[in-house]
Design a protein around this motif. Structure first.
Motif, PDB file in Angstrom:
ATOM      1  N   GLU A 215       0.804  -1.227   0.000  1.00  0.00           N
ATOM      2  CA  GLU A 215       0.000   0.000   0.000  1.00  0.00           C
ATOM      3  C   GLU A 215       0.832   1.269   0.000  1.00  0.00           C
ATOM      4  OE1 GLU A 215      -2.966  -0.069   3.051  1.00  0.00           O
ATOM      5  OE2 GLU A 215      -4.243  -1.424   1.884  1.00  0.00           O
ATOM      6  N   ALA A 216       1.861   1.326   0.856  1.00  0.00           N
ATOM      7  CA  ALA A 216       2.666   2.550   0.956  1.00  0.00           C
ATOM      8  C   ALA A 216       3.407   2.807  -0.356  1.00  0.00           C
ATOM      9  CB  ALA A 216       3.665   2.431   2.114  1.00  0.00           C
ATOM     10  N   VAL A 217       3.929   1.743  -0.961  1.00  0.00           N
ATOM     11  CA  VAL A 217       4.685   1.885  -2.216  1.00  0.00           C
ATOM     12  C   VAL A 217       3.741   2.315  -3.344  1.00  0.00           C
ATOM     13  CG1 VAL A 217       6.063   0.626  -3.932  1.00  0.00           C
ATOM     14  CG2 VAL A 217       6.407   0.191  -1.483  1.00  0.00           C
ATOM     15  N   ILE A 218       2.572   1.704  -3.407  1.00  0.00           N
ATOM     16  CA  ILE A 218       1.601   2.051  -4.451  1.00  0.00           C
ATOM     17  C   ILE A 218       1.193   3.525  -4.302  1.00  0.00           C
ATOM     18  CG2 ILE A 218      -0.797   1.641  -5.228  1.00  0.00           C
ATOM     19  CD1 ILE A 218      -0.309  -1.353  -4.529  1.00  0.00           C
ATOM     20  N   HIS A 219       0.962   3.940  -3.057  1.00  0.00           N
ATOM     21  CA  HIS A 219       0.548   5.330  -2.799  1.00  0.00           C
ATOM     22  C   HIS A 219       1.622   6.310  -3.281  1.00  0.00           C
ATOM     23  CE1 HIS A 219      -1.099   8.793  -0.815  1.00  0.00           C
ATOM     24  NE2 HIS A 219       0.019   8.950  -0.115  1.00  0.00           N
ATOM     25  N   LYS A 220       2.866   6.083  -2.875  1.00  0.00           N
ATOM     26  CA  LYS A 220       3.949   7.025  -3.239  1.00  0.00           C
ATOM     27  C   LYS A 220       4.208   7.002  -4.743  1.00  0.00           C
ATOM     28  CE  LYS A 220       4.998   8.855   0.718  1.00  0.00           C
ATOM     29  NZ  LYS A 220       4.957  10.305   0.962  1.00  0.00           N
ATOM     30  N   LEU A 221       4.172   5.796  -5.329  1.00  0.00           N
ATOM     31  CA  LEU A 221       4.419   5.705  -6.778  1.00  0.00           C
ATOM     32  C   LEU A 221       3.334   6.431  -7.567  1.00  0.00           C
ATOM     33  CD1 LEU A 221       5.618   2.185  -7.959  1.00  0.00           C
ATOM     34  CD2 LEU A 221       6.616   4.418  -8.450  1.00  0.00           C
ATOM     35  N   SER A 222       2.086   6.321  -7.102  1.00  0.00           N
ATOM     36  CA  SER A 222       0.989   7.001  -7.801  1.00  0.00           C
ATOM     37  C   SER A 222       1.219   8.508  -7.758  1.00  0.00           C
ATOM     38  CB  SER A 222      -0.357   6.696  -7.146  1.00  0.00           C
ATOM     39  OG  SER A 222      -0.549   5.321  -7.111  1.00  0.00           O
ATOM     40  N   LEU A 223       1.710   9.003  -6.612  1.00  0.00           N
ATOM     41  CA  LEU A 223       1.956  10.450  -6.508  1.00  0.00           C
ATOM     42  C   LEU A 223       3.037  10.914  -7.487  1.00  0.00           C
ATOM     43  CD1 LEU A 223       1.878  11.016  -2.618  1.00  0.00           C
ATOM     44  CD2 LEU A 223       0.094  11.540  -4.290  1.00  0.00           C
ATOM     45  N   THR A 224       3.943  10.002  -7.876  1.00  0.00           N
ATOM     46  CA  THR A 224       4.991  10.407  -8.834  1.00  0.00           C
ATOM     47  C   THR A 224       4.444  10.485 -10.264  1.00  0.00           C
ATOM     48  OG1 THR A 224       5.752   8.176  -9.449  1.00  0.00           O
ATOM     49  CG2 THR A 224       6.755   9.159  -7.472  1.00  0.00           C
ATOM     50  N   GLY A 225       3.183  10.022 -10.447  1.00  0.00           N
ATOM     51  CA  GLY A 225       2.582  10.104 -11.784  1.00  0.00           C
ATOM     52  C   GLY A 225       2.382   8.749 -12.436  1.00  0.00           C
ATOM     53  N   ALA A 226       2.885   7.677 -11.807  1.00  0.00           N
ATOM     54  CA  ALA A 226       2.688   6.340 -12.398  1.00  0.00           C
ATOM     55  C   ALA A 226       1.220   5.941 -12.250  1.00  0.00           C
ATOM     56  CB  ALA A 226       3.579   5.321 -11.690  1.00  0.00           C
ATOM     57  N   ASP A 227       0.733   5.205 -13.233  1.00  0.00           N
ATOM     58  CA  ASP A 227      -0.653   4.765 -13.191  1.00  0.00           C
ATOM     59  C   ASP A 227      -0.662   3.282 -12.827  1.00  0.00           C
ATOM     60  OD1 ASP A 227      -3.367   4.649 -13.535  1.00  0.00           O
ATOM     61  OD2 ASP A 227      -3.222   4.242 -15.689  1.00  0.00           O
ATOM     62  N   ILE A 228      -1.251   2.959 -11.689  1.00  0.00           N
ATOM     63  CA  ILE A 228      -1.198   1.568 -11.206  1.00  0.00           C
ATOM     64  C   ILE A 228      -2.607   1.000 -11.162  1.00  0.00           C
ATOM     65  CG2 ILE A 228      -0.514   0.083  -9.262  1.00  0.00           C
ATOM     66  CD1 ILE A 228       1.476   2.437  -8.582  1.00  0.00           C
ATOM     67  N   THR A 229      -2.812  -0.105 -11.856  1.00  0.00           N
ATOM     68  CA  THR A 229      -4.122  -0.754 -11.766  1.00  0.00           C
ATOM     69  C   THR A 229      -3.944  -2.155 -11.199  1.00  0.00           C
ATOM     70  OG1 THR A 229      -3.874  -1.148 -14.143  1.00  0.00           O
ATOM     71  CG2 THR A 229      -5.508   0.445 -13.515  1.00  0.00           C
ATOM     72  N   ILE A 230      -4.875  -2.513 -10.340  1.00  0.00           N
ATOM     73  CA  ILE A 230      -4.769  -3.783  -9.613  1.00  0.00           C
ATOM     74  C   ILE A 230      -5.930  -4.678 -10.003  1.00  0.00           C
ATOM     75  CG2 ILE A 230      -4.819  -4.812  -7.291  1.00  0.00           C
ATOM     76  CD1 ILE A 230      -3.608  -2.117  -6.316  1.00  0.00           C
ATOM     77  N   ASP A 231      -5.588  -5.927 -10.329  1.00  0.00           N
ATOM     78  CA  ASP A 231      -6.633  -6.903 -10.617  1.00  0.00           C
ATOM     79  C   ASP A 231      -6.282  -8.163  -9.833  1.00  0.00           C
ATOM     80  OD1 ASP A 231      -8.593  -8.466 -11.633  1.00  0.00           O
ATOM     81  OD2 ASP A 231      -7.771  -8.617 -13.661  1.00  0.00           O
ATOM     82  N   GLU A 232      -6.840  -8.282  -8.647  1.00  0.00           N
ATOM     83  CA  GLU A 232      -6.527  -9.378  -7.714  1.00  0.00           C
ATOM     84  C   GLU A 232      -5.022  -9.459  -7.456  1.00  0.00           C
ATOM     85  OE1 GLU A 232      -8.628 -12.928  -8.866  1.00  0.00           O
ATOM     86  OE2 GLU A 232     -10.535 -11.852  -8.747  1.00  0.00           O
ATOM     87  N   SER A 233      -4.339 -10.518  -8.006  1.00  0.00           N
ATOM     88  CA  SER A 233      -2.910 -10.635  -7.691  1.00  0.00           C
ATOM     89  C   SER A 233      -2.033 -10.102  -8.830  1.00  0.00           C
ATOM     90  CB  SER A 233      -2.557 -12.089  -7.398  1.00  0.00           C
ATOM     91  OG  SER A 233      -2.798 -12.847  -8.545  1.00  0.00           O
ATOM     92  N   ALA A 234      -2.632  -9.347  -9.753  1.00  0.00           N
ATOM     93  CA  ALA A 234      -1.833  -8.757 -10.844  1.00  0.00           C
ATOM     94  C   ALA A 234      -1.839  -7.236 -10.710  1.00  0.00           C
ATOM     95  CB  ALA A 234      -2.423  -9.164 -12.192  1.00  0.00           C
ATOM     96  N   MET A 235      -0.717  -6.639 -11.054  1.00  0.00           N
ATOM     97  CA  MET A 235      -0.618  -5.170 -11.002  1.00  0.00           C
ATOM     98  C   MET A 235       0.000  -4.674 -12.296  1.00  0.00           C
ATOM     99  SD  MET A 235       0.580  -4.053  -7.218  1.00  0.00           S
ATOM    100  CE  MET A 235       1.956  -5.118  -7.169  1.00  0.00           C
ATOM    101  N   ARG A 236      -0.675  -3.695 -12.919  1.00  0.00           N
ATOM    102  CA  ARG A 236      -0.106  -3.079 -14.115  1.00  0.00           C
ATOM    103  C   ARG A 236       0.453  -1.713 -13.715  1.00  0.00           C
ATOM    104  NH1 ARG A 236      -3.347  -1.015 -19.474  1.00  0.00           N
ATOM    105  NH2 ARG A 236      -1.499  -0.319 -20.592  1.00  0.00           N
ATOM    106  N   VAL A 237       1.686  -1.455 -14.106  1.00  0.00           N
ATOM    107  CA  VAL A 237       2.312  -0.168 -13.773  1.00  0.00           C
ATOM    108  C   VAL A 237       2.708   0.530 -15.059  1.00  0.00           C
ATOM    109  CG1 VAL A 237       4.132   0.995 -12.463  1.00  0.00           C
ATOM    110  CG2 VAL A 237       3.251  -1.198 -11.679  1.00  0.00           C
ATOM    111  N   LEU A 238       2.044   1.657 -15.283  1.00  0.00           N
ATOM    112  CA  LEU A 238       2.278   2.435 -16.497  1.00  0.00           C
ATOM    113  C   LEU A 238       3.054   3.684 -16.079  1.00  0.00           C
ATOM    114  CD1 LEU A 238       1.266   2.334 -19.470  1.00  0.00           C
ATOM    115  CD2 LEU A 238      -0.725   3.645 -18.721  1.00  0.00           C
ATOM    116  N   GLY A 239       4.275   3.812 -16.592  1.00  0.00           N
ATOM    117  CA  GLY A 239       5.096   4.969 -16.214  1.00  0.00           C
ATOM    118  C   GLY A 239       4.634   6.235 -16.907  1.00  0.00           C
ATOM    119  N   SER A 240       4.973   7.373 -16.308  1.00  0.00           N
ATOM    120  CA  SER A 240       4.595   8.644 -16.913  1.00  0.00           C
ATOM    121  C   SER A 240       5.861   9.271 -17.511  1.00  0.00           C
ATOM    122  CB  SER A 240       4.020   9.541 -15.814  1.00  0.00           C
ATOM    123  OG  SER A 240       4.232  10.877 -16.125  1.00  0.00           O
ATOM    124  N   ASP A 241       5.724  10.064 -18.599  1.00  0.00           N
ATOM    125  CA  ASP A 241       6.957  10.639 -19.162  1.00  0.00           C
ATOM    126  C   ASP A 241       7.416  11.853 -18.354  1.00  0.00           C
ATOM    127  OD1 ASP A 241       4.976  12.270 -19.978  1.00  0.00           O
ATOM    128  OD2 ASP A 241       5.236  11.914 -22.141  1.00  0.00           O
TER     129      ASP A 241
END
Ligand code: EPU
Length: 417
Positions: free
Chosen positions: A260-286
């Motif tokens: 949770e803490a890592v997802i929260h901080k990463l989202s604030l940096t602009g990364a887009d994180i989507t969670i589907d049960e045990s899978a996570m997609r991380v889309l970086g921002s330019d």
């Protein structure tokens, strides 16, 4: 010695699977000492630290079988109570055998681990806890000698939350007489994982995952079959790699609740994180935004992710401040990152990072596991070639890191030395 060579600048793309957690597997493999008969562990990562643990357990008299990610351990022949310097020196977590050995054999002789690259890392709280359970503790010739004819439950208050300290006392207390209460216990997911395994073995533990753990001693435990939880630090490392390279990766076999803490901080940096049960997609921002971070025991931001997050902040827009509050010397990656062009100033336990447009590849090395991982991330982001030396540390905690990143499109290879 092997090296890792990286040609940086390729955005990561594709799908990768997360391995079992090193820091959950280590105490769980050690917990096999608490019962006679064959225990079966699946999803065990293929790491140097797992090899060291297996070597230690077999030295203590356990029989071990290993095939792919399955490890079977039978400690019916447990007959040696000494963890020698040679093995403890390779892996500090060897201290975890202290509690189980006293519980099963009434005594233990374990080499003192000493300091390491990230701090002094004393074990005074492990020893204090064990002596509260009635063990006598002596130190001689660099060894701890602990003895107790019968461990007795008691209340233990930890001045500082300690992960392996909490695990050690849990493993001693499960076979003690009466009730043990651990106050200010560590709350990491690895503590909950160990508690679940011990309860499956027949222990009576309540409260794991909170700061108060209550353990009612039982007279014996039975062997179990269990799967190791996913490695949240490996997952976090790959998530940051995607964010830092403007990538698009999906990680499978994760436990997003542990991040949770890592997802929260990463989202604030602009990364887009989507969670589907045990899978996570991380889309970086330019355009990576600067975000401040302070490391704390769980559920705070993990110290084991600090070095990796610093790489991301090194290429972010603006200034960020990272405070390390868990270990006193965990900025050993800074001087190497600076050699790659990062603009970082350290004052005490605080690092100020002024983002730069690009890092540039260089030959580097580190003396700790997570610092080495941060250098891999820096190499993936940097222009040109990065050569990482002393990758022994990486092999302790990341299963085939170069193969996993190569499958995601990174230009990375291991060169045998
Ligand atoms: N501490 C004491 N006295 C003690 C024990 C700890 O003062 O008796 C202090 C330490 O010096 C440190 C703080 O308490 O400042 C927390 O240390 P902790 O005992 O929680 O660390 P650990 O149990 O030795 C585990 C992980 C580390 C991880 C830390 C913190 C394992 C095998 N190791 O270490 O993992 O950084 O918790 O989360 O679980 C890694 O995987 O790279 C790694 C270093």
């Amino acid at each position: 010695m092997d090296k890792i060579i990286i040609e940086g600048g390729h955005p990561l793309k594709g799908e990768g699977k997360i391995s079992g957690a090193k820091n959950a597997a280590l105490p769980i493999l050690v917990s096999s000492l608490l019962a006679d008969g064959w225990n079966t562990y699946t999803n065990v990562p293929d790491l140097k630290d797992i090899e060291s643990t297996i070597m230690l357990l077999s030295k203590l008299g356990a029989k071990i079988e290993r095939e792919k990610d399955t490890v079977r351990i039978n400690a019916s022949g447990l007959n040696n109570y000494e963890a020698p310097y040679d093995l403890v020196r390779k892996m500090r977590a060897s201290i975890l055998v202290l509690g189980p050995l006293v519980a099963r054999l009434k005594k233990a002789r374990v080499s003192l681990p000493g300091g390491c690259a990230i701090g002094a890392r004393p074990i005074n709280l492990h020893l204090k806890g064990l002596s509260r359970l009635g063990a006598s503790i002596d130190m001689e010739h660099g060894y701890i000698e602990a003895k107790a004819d019968c461990l007795k439950g008691n209340t233990i208050y930890f001045d500082i939350t300690t992960v392996t300290g909490t695990e050690n006392i849990m493993m001693a207390a499960v076979l003690a007489q009466g009730e043990t209460v651990i106050r200010n216990a560590a709350r990491e997911p690895e503590i909950v994982a160990l508690s679940d395994v011990l309860n499956k073995m027949g222990a009576d533990i309540k409260g794991a995952g909170t700061s108060k753990i209550t353990i009612k001693g039982v007279s014996s435990l039975k062997p179990v079959s269990v799967s190791i939880i996913p490695d949240r630090i490996e997952a976090g490392t790959f998530m940051i790699a995607s964010a830092a390279t403007c990538g698009d990766i999906t990680l499978t076999g994760c436990e997003p609740d542990h991040l949770e803490a890592v997802i929260h901080k990463l989202s604030l940096t602009g990364a887009d994180i989507t969670i589907d049960e045990s899978a996570m997609r991380v889309l970086g921002s330019d355009e990576i935004k600067s975000v401040d971070v302070k490391t704390l025991p769980y559920p705070g931001f993990p110290t084991d992710m600090q070095a990796q997050f610093m790489v991301l902040m090194s290429v972010a827009r603006g200034l960020s401040i990272i405070s390390e509050t868990v270990f006193e010397n965990r900025f050993i990656h800074v001087s190497e990152l600076k050699r790659m062009g990062a603009n970082i100033k350290v004052s005490g336990n605080t690092a100020m990072i002024q983002g730069v447009r690009r890092l540039s590849g260089a030959p580097v090395m580190a003396t700790d596991l997570r610092a080495s991982a941060s250098l891999v991330l820096a190499g993936l982001v940097a222009g040109g070639t990065t050569e990482i030396n002393r990758i022994y540390h990486l092999d302790r905690g990341y299963q085939s890191i170069e193969k996993k990143f190569a499958r995601l499109g990174a230009a990375i290879k291991r060169v045998k030395g």
